[in-house]
Scaffold this active site. Sequence first.
Site, PDB file in Angstrom:
ATOM      1  N   GLU A  68       0.775  -1.232   0.016  1.00 29.00           N
ATOM      2  CA  GLU A  68       0.527   0.205   0.004  1.00 29.00           C
ATOM      3  C   GLU A  68       0.887   1.029  -0.184  1.00 29.00           C
ATOM      4  O   GLU A  68       1.704   1.462   0.804  1.00 29.00           O
ATOM      5  CB  GLU A  68      -0.905  -0.248   1.464  1.00 29.00           C
ATOM      6  CG  GLU A  68      -1.654  -0.963   1.219  1.00 29.00           C
ATOM      7  CD  GLU A  68      -2.444  -0.417   2.474  1.00 29.00           C
ATOM      8  OE1 GLU A  68      -3.376  -0.955   2.818  1.00 29.00           O
ATOM      9  OE2 GLU A  68      -2.799   0.964   3.476  1.00 29.00           O
ATOM     10  N   CYS A 110       2.764   8.964   1.987  1.00 28.64           N
ATOM     11  CA  CYS A 110       3.184   7.232   3.268  1.00 28.64           C
ATOM     12  C   CYS A 110       3.265   6.414   2.630  1.00 28.64           C
ATOM     13  O   CYS A 110       3.004   5.914   1.938  1.00 28.64           O
ATOM     14  CB  CYS A 110       1.651   7.740   3.898  1.00 28.64           C
ATOM     15  SG  CYS A 110       2.123   6.069   5.547  1.00 28.64           S
ATOM     16  N   CYS A 159       5.289  -6.983   8.481  1.00 21.82           N
ATOM     17  CA  CYS A 159       5.817  -6.607   9.370  1.00 21.82           C
ATOM     18  C   CYS A 159       5.888  -7.250   9.828  1.00 21.82           C
ATOM     19  O   CYS A 159       5.410  -8.133   9.947  1.00 21.82           O
ATOM     20  CB  CYS A 159       5.499  -4.954   9.523  1.00 21.82           C
ATOM     21  SG  CYS A 159       6.831  -4.446  10.955  1.00 21.82           S
ATOM     22  N   CYS A 163       2.551  -6.133  16.259  1.00 25.33           N
ATOM     23  CA  CYS A 163       2.125  -4.537  16.868  1.00 25.33           C
ATOM     24  C   CYS A 163       0.231  -4.864  16.588  1.00 25.33           C
ATOM     25  O   CYS A 163       0.413  -4.987  15.819  1.00 25.33           O
ATOM     26  CB  CYS A 163       2.422  -3.364  17.096  1.00 25.33           C
ATOM     27  SG  CYS A 163       3.832  -2.909  16.812  1.00 25.33           S
ATOM     28  N   CYS A 197      -1.733  -3.247  14.664  1.00 25.02           N
ATOM     29  CA  CYS A 197      -1.462  -2.643  13.179  1.00 25.02           C
ATOM     30  C   CYS A 197      -2.359  -3.536  12.585  1.00 25.02           C
ATOM     31  O   CYS A 197      -1.977  -4.786  13.458  1.00 25.02           O
ATOM     32  CB  CYS A 197       0.166  -2.618  13.429  1.00 25.02           C
ATOM     33  SG  CYS A 197       0.164  -1.618  11.549  1.00 25.02           S
ATOM     34  N   GLY A 229       5.602  -2.227   7.051  1.00 25.02           N
ATOM     35  CA  GLY A 229       7.238  -2.646   7.201  1.00 25.02           C
ATOM     36  C   GLY A 229       7.849  -0.977   8.631  1.00 25.02           C
ATOM     37  O   GLY A 229       7.067  -0.727   8.655  1.00 25.02           O
ATOM     38  N   GLU A 230       8.742  -2.225   9.706  1.00 24.50           N
ATOM     39  CA  GLU A 230       9.565  -1.389   9.987  1.00 24.50           C
ATOM     40  C   GLU A 230      10.681  -1.061   8.473  1.00 24.50           C
ATOM     41  O   GLU A 230      11.651  -2.008   8.909  1.00 24.50           O
ATOM     42  CB  GLU A 230      10.039  -1.851  10.717  1.00 24.50           C
ATOM     43  CG  GLU A 230      10.970  -1.386  12.123  1.00 24.50           C
ATOM     44  CD  GLU A 230      10.419  -0.105  12.750  1.00 24.50           C
ATOM     45  OE1 GLU A 230       9.404   0.047  13.113  1.00 24.50           O
ATOM     46  OE2 GLU A 230      11.806   0.095  11.814  1.00 24.50           O
ATOM     47  N   SER A 237       9.113   6.579  10.490  1.00 28.84           N
ATOM     48  CA  SER A 237       8.650   6.336  11.705  1.00 28.84           C
ATOM     49  C   SER A 237       9.142   5.062  12.177  1.00 28.84           C
ATOM     50  O   SER A 237       9.161   4.122  11.087  1.00 28.84           O
ATOM     51  CB  SER A 237       7.103   6.399  11.566  1.00 28.84           C
ATOM     52  OG  SER A 237       6.636   6.130  12.255  1.00 28.84           O
ATOM     53  N   SER A 289       7.964   5.585  17.431  1.00 33.74           N
ATOM     54  CA  SER A 289       6.861   4.733  17.785  1.00 33.74           C
ATOM     55  C   SER A 289       6.078   4.577  19.466  1.00 33.74           C
ATOM     56  O   SER A 289       7.015   3.135  19.855  1.00 33.74           O
ATOM     57  CB  SER A 289       6.015   4.145  17.210  1.00 33.74           C
ATOM     58  OG  SER A 289       5.863   4.165  15.647  1.00 33.74           O
ATOM     59  N   LEU A 290       6.242   5.529  20.497  1.00 35.27           N
ATOM     60  CA  LEU A 290       5.868   5.081  21.737  1.00 35.27           C
ATOM     61  C   LEU A 290       5.212   4.393  22.245  1.00 35.27           C
ATOM     62  O   LEU A 290       4.784   2.862  22.815  1.00 35.27           O
ATOM     63  CB  LEU A 290       6.456   6.173  22.657  1.00 35.27           C
ATOM     64  CG  LEU A 290       7.988   6.687  22.583  1.00 35.27           C
ATOM     65  CD1 LEU A 290       7.767   8.203  23.819  1.00 35.27           C
ATOM     66  CD2 LEU A 290       8.524   6.033  22.787  1.00 35.27           C
ATOM     67  N   HIS A 291       3.668   4.487  22.709  1.00 37.08           N
ATOM     68  CA  HIS A 291       2.546   3.862  22.596  1.00 37.08           C
ATOM     69  C   HIS A 291       1.736   3.620  23.927  1.00 37.08           C
ATOM     70  O   HIS A 291       0.913   3.529  23.798  1.00 37.08           O
ATOM     71  CB  HIS A 291       2.416   3.732  21.533  1.00 37.08           C
ATOM     72  CG  HIS A 291       2.949   2.712  19.999  1.00 37.08           C
ATOM     73  ND1 HIS A 291       2.234   4.815  19.474  1.00 37.08           N
ATOM     74  CD2 HIS A 291       2.890   2.551  18.998  1.00 37.08           C
ATOM     75  CE1 HIS A 291       2.478   4.726  17.798  1.00 37.08           C
ATOM     76  NE2 HIS A 291       3.490   3.220  18.107  1.00 37.08           N
ATOM     77  N   ASN A 329      -7.278   4.045  15.194  1.00 37.46           N
ATOM     78  CA  ASN A 329      -8.243   3.199  13.398  1.00 37.46           C
ATOM     79  C   ASN A 329      -8.885   1.747  13.702  1.00 37.46           C
ATOM     80  O   ASN A 329      -8.250   1.634  14.016  1.00 37.46           O
ATOM     81  CB  ASN A 329      -7.770   3.443  12.327  1.00 37.46           C
ATOM     82  CG  ASN A 329      -7.687   5.351  11.740  1.00 37.46           C
ATOM     83  OD1 ASN A 329      -8.816   6.175  12.061  1.00 37.46           O
ATOM     84  ND2 ASN A 329      -6.593   5.946  10.934  1.00 37.46           N
ATOM     85  N   CYS A 365      -3.204   1.233   8.749  1.00 36.81           N
ATOM     86  CA  CYS A 365      -2.487   1.396   7.335  1.00 36.81           C
ATOM     87  C   CYS A 365      -1.616  -0.509   7.897  1.00 36.81           C
ATOM     88  O   CYS A 365      -2.753  -0.852   8.357  1.00 36.81           O
ATOM     89  CB  CYS A 365      -1.089   0.488   8.766  1.00 36.81           C
ATOM     90  SG  CYS A 365       1.033   0.118   8.595  1.00 36.81           S
TER      91      CYS A 365
END
Length: 367
Positions: free
Chosen positions: A93, A106, A113, A117, A120, A160-161, A190, A219-221, A295, A338
């Site tokens: 995507e 983006c 990935c 997470c 995600c 992906g990372e 990111s 990304s902490l979250h 989301n 994502c």
Amino acid sequence: MALTQDHPLLGRSEVELEQWATAQGLPAFRGRQLHGWLYERGVRDWRDITVMPVPLRESPPAPLGRSRVVHRSLARDGTLKLLLELADGLTIETVGIPTQDRLTVCVSSQVGCPMGCRFCATGKGGLQRSLAVHEIVDQVLSVREAMERRPSHVVFMGMGEPLLNIAAVLGAVDCLGRDLGMAHRQITLSTVGVPSTLPQLAEQALARLGRCQFTLAVSLHAPDQGLREQLIPSARSYPYEQLLDDCRHYVAITGRRVSFEYILLGELNDHPAQALALADRVSGFQSHVNLIPYNPIAEEAFRRPTPTRVERFAATLRSRGVAVSVRASRGIDGDAACGQLRRRLLAPGPEIDPETDRGQLPSRATS
Ligand code: SAH
Ligand code: SF4
């Protein structure tokens, strides 16, 4: 890295394209022509490069390296999500997010990935493979073509990372600056954090690009290790303090600030006390926290936070001197989160909303 003669051409510099042409027994100016057609005109098919000799157009020695747009989903706010098919048939995507004064692309850095997470959609399917430089640059060109507008910003916040694919990501940053004229400062990487890779990113960026001007977003979250591990299983091998130490080290080497991302999950990590704990964590950083209201994805029962809770969380951070922004939900009717479009289309019998979806595009030959 030395590229083979039949490696895709997209991603190469003008000099590299000249060298490629010469190695093919062609005059060097053919390389310069290819450069213009690839980056300025965004050509997809050798057969369309009318200035090239016919035998070369009919049996090209190397593919251009363009992916095929197989689906697009347009949200009411103008956000465009493209599904791109790579040469080996895998799909990724990419998203174009327009505002009046900018167009942000983006991009994905991997097919899937491995980080898993929980919130995600991309993480649900695991990793298929990492993307090559041309497959990342192609996403920017594909959005430019589809939206008929020059992208001003690129964020590596798709599938992906990026820190598991540092060489190709930096190769793409290099190409976007050199060949598409984008400022590195308009590019953001990111990461959710992969042990020992932040120093590598800084060192490789300085070695390869001679500077490190792109923005790093981490990304902490969660405000603490326990909750972070619940949301991000890979965090078990990366203690919170170590991640923040690596960020400090990154700032020291590169002279750039880092920003932090924090997905807000209703009633789970959006309490004012958690905002205070987060403020303590990031104090000492000249940083910025970007709050991302969750989301919803099909696989998980997390809740989207209410606007009041989002505002209270932001206000609590601000009261502690933390610079905060709240990410506007763009394209929520077009599978905003994502990895969602791809998962929906890979699932049997996708439901397509004709109002927001332009459906399957006519098949177009690619090189
Ligand atoms: N792997 C990198 C970059 C890709 S994900 C990273 O995790 O940082 C880019 C951003 O999208 C991350 O901040 C991620 O947390 C966010 N994201 C993923 N799923 C989401 C969802 N369901 N709702 C809101 N943001 C999401
Ligand atoms: Fe991977 Fe980022 Fe999704 Fe986590 S949030 S699974 S790191 S893409």
